[in-house]
Scaffold this motif. Structure first.
Motif, PDB file in Angstrom:
ATOM      1  N   ARG A  97      26.776 -56.867   3.124  1.00 48.94           N
ATOM      2  CA  ARG A  97      27.709 -57.153   4.207  1.00 48.94           C
ATOM      3  C   ARG A  97      29.134 -57.247   3.661  1.00 48.94           C
ATOM      4  O   ARG A  97      29.416 -58.007   2.744  1.00 48.94           O
ATOM      5  CB  ARG A  97      27.320 -58.467   4.881  1.00 48.94           C
TER       6      ARG A  97
ATOM      7  N   PRO B  49      33.148 -57.992   4.713  1.00 41.70           N
ATOM      8  CA  PRO B  49      33.942 -58.606   5.781  1.00 41.70           C
ATOM      9  C   PRO B  49      34.640 -57.551   6.639  1.00 41.70           C
ATOM     10  O   PRO B  49      35.207 -56.587   6.127  1.00 41.70           O
ATOM     11  CB  PRO B  49      34.966 -59.451   5.018  1.00 41.70           C
ATOM     12  N   ARG B  50      34.593 -57.766   7.936  1.00 40.39           N
ATOM     13  CA  ARG B  50      35.186 -56.804   8.870  1.00 40.39           C
ATOM     14  C   ARG B  50      35.838 -57.550  10.027  1.00 40.39           C
ATOM     15  O   ARG B  50      35.571 -58.722  10.271  1.00 40.39           O
ATOM     16  CB  ARG B  50      34.125 -55.824   9.391  1.00 40.39           C
TER      17      ARG B  50
ATOM     18  N   GLU C  99      37.888 -59.720  12.371  1.00 40.14           N
ATOM     19  CA  GLU C  99      38.637 -60.970  12.238  1.00 40.14           C
ATOM     20  C   GLU C  99      38.257 -61.744  10.979  1.00 40.14           C
ATOM     21  O   GLU C  99      38.934 -62.716  10.632  1.00 40.14           O
ATOM     22  CB  GLU C  99      38.427 -61.836  13.483  1.00 40.14           C
ATOM     23  N   GLU C 100      37.210 -61.326  10.295  1.00 38.66           N
ATOM     24  CA  GLU C 100      36.848 -61.974   9.034  1.00 38.66           C
ATOM     25  C   GLU C 100      37.828 -61.617   7.918  1.00 38.66           C
ATOM     26  O   GLU C 100      37.867 -62.278   6.887  1.00 38.66           O
ATOM     27  CB  GLU C 100      35.451 -61.535   8.600  1.00 38.66           C
TER      28      GLU C 100
ATOM     29  N   SER D 172      41.488 -61.302   6.288  1.00 47.24           N
ATOM     30  CA  SER D 172      42.846 -61.841   6.323  1.00 47.24           C
ATOM     31  C   SER D 172      43.727 -60.939   5.465  1.00 47.24           C
ATOM     32  O   SER D 172      43.606 -60.925   4.235  1.00 47.24           O
ATOM     33  CB  SER D 172      42.871 -63.277   5.794  1.00 47.24           C
TER      34      SER D 172
ATOM     35  N   CYS E 205      37.084 -52.730   8.257  1.00 45.20           N
ATOM     36  CA  CYS E 205      37.002 -53.374   6.943  1.00 45.20           C
ATOM     37  C   CYS E 205      38.422 -53.671   6.443  1.00 45.20           C
ATOM     38  O   CYS E 205      39.412 -53.181   7.011  1.00 45.20           O
ATOM     39  CB  CYS E 205      36.251 -52.487   5.943  1.00 45.20           C
TER      40      CYS E 205
END
Length: 224
Positions: free
Chosen positions: A79, A81-82, A84-85, A87, A201
């Protein structure tokens, strides 16, 4: 002008750096390393087209297994991060960090450069990625060049790492690439292996924002 080795992922930043080397009159030798990244296939397809587009003298594609399955970026199906995960301006290192990657890849590029007698190694390190990836920072380049002074045979001239984008953010790189007519449309930034960029991403989001802030039409097709 001599020869330059360009460490290229097939992405936006390294392609602009390689274009700078080529436009300065150097014979450009691209090196791309497959190290288990999820987007390996797409990167290779991109770098082959980029090599033709910029008139590279050669393209070396190398493969190592050192990093496989030790990062979200190098574990198939992991997995990433994509949305809104992500920053975009975070200074913390994300799970896509690959341990000492640039140290290893630059060492490979340096060996290739010494063999070729190339005096320069061009990289796409930049200020935006340096916020969360320490091996993109100017001090990393400085220390690596100091190492190279002691790392080559007595009959060789040490190659020097050149990071022309090291103080630039993505919007500045997009503008420079457009001015240089770099083949931005051929580049692949996505962390995933899809037929088109996922668009969500971290790498895709940096790319999208770069084009928007630069005011340059984005030639990329995104899934989202």
């Amino acid at each position: 002008m001599g020869r330059a080795v360009c460490l290229c992922s097939g992405g936006l930043d390294s392609t602009v750096a390689a274009t700078i080397a080529r436009r300065s009159g150097m014979d450009v030798y691209l090196i791309h390393v497959s190290y288990g990244q999820q987007a390996e296939r797409r990167e290779i397809e991109a770098i082959e087209r980029i090599a033709d587009a910029i008139g590279a003298s050669d393209l070396m594609c190398s493969r190592i297994d050192l990093f496989r399955n030790i990062s979200a970026l190098t574990t198939q199906g992991a997995r990433i991060p994509r949305g809104e995960e992500v920053s975009l301006d975070s200074e913390s290192t994300p799970p896509t960090w690959v341990y000492c990657r640039n140290t290893v890849l630059l060492s490979m590029a340096a060996a290739y450069a010494e063999y070729l007698g190339a005096h320069s190694i061009y990289v796409g390190f930049n200020a935006e990625e340096a916020m969360s990836y320490p091996d993109n920072r100017p001090e990393f380049v400085e220390q690596f060049n100091a190492l190279l002074e002691k790392a080559v045979a007595s009959f060789s001239r040490p190659p020097k790492v050149v990071a022309p984008l090291v103080d630039m953010r993505k919007k500045d790189i997009v503008r420079l690439g457009a001015d240089l007519k770099a083949p931005l449309e051929l580049t692949w930034s996505c962390y995933l292996n899809g037929e088109i960029h996922c668009g969500t991403c971290g790498s895709c989001q940096h790319r999208r924002r770069g084009f928007v802030e630069a005011g340059i039409p984005d030639p990329t097709e995104y899934q989202h």
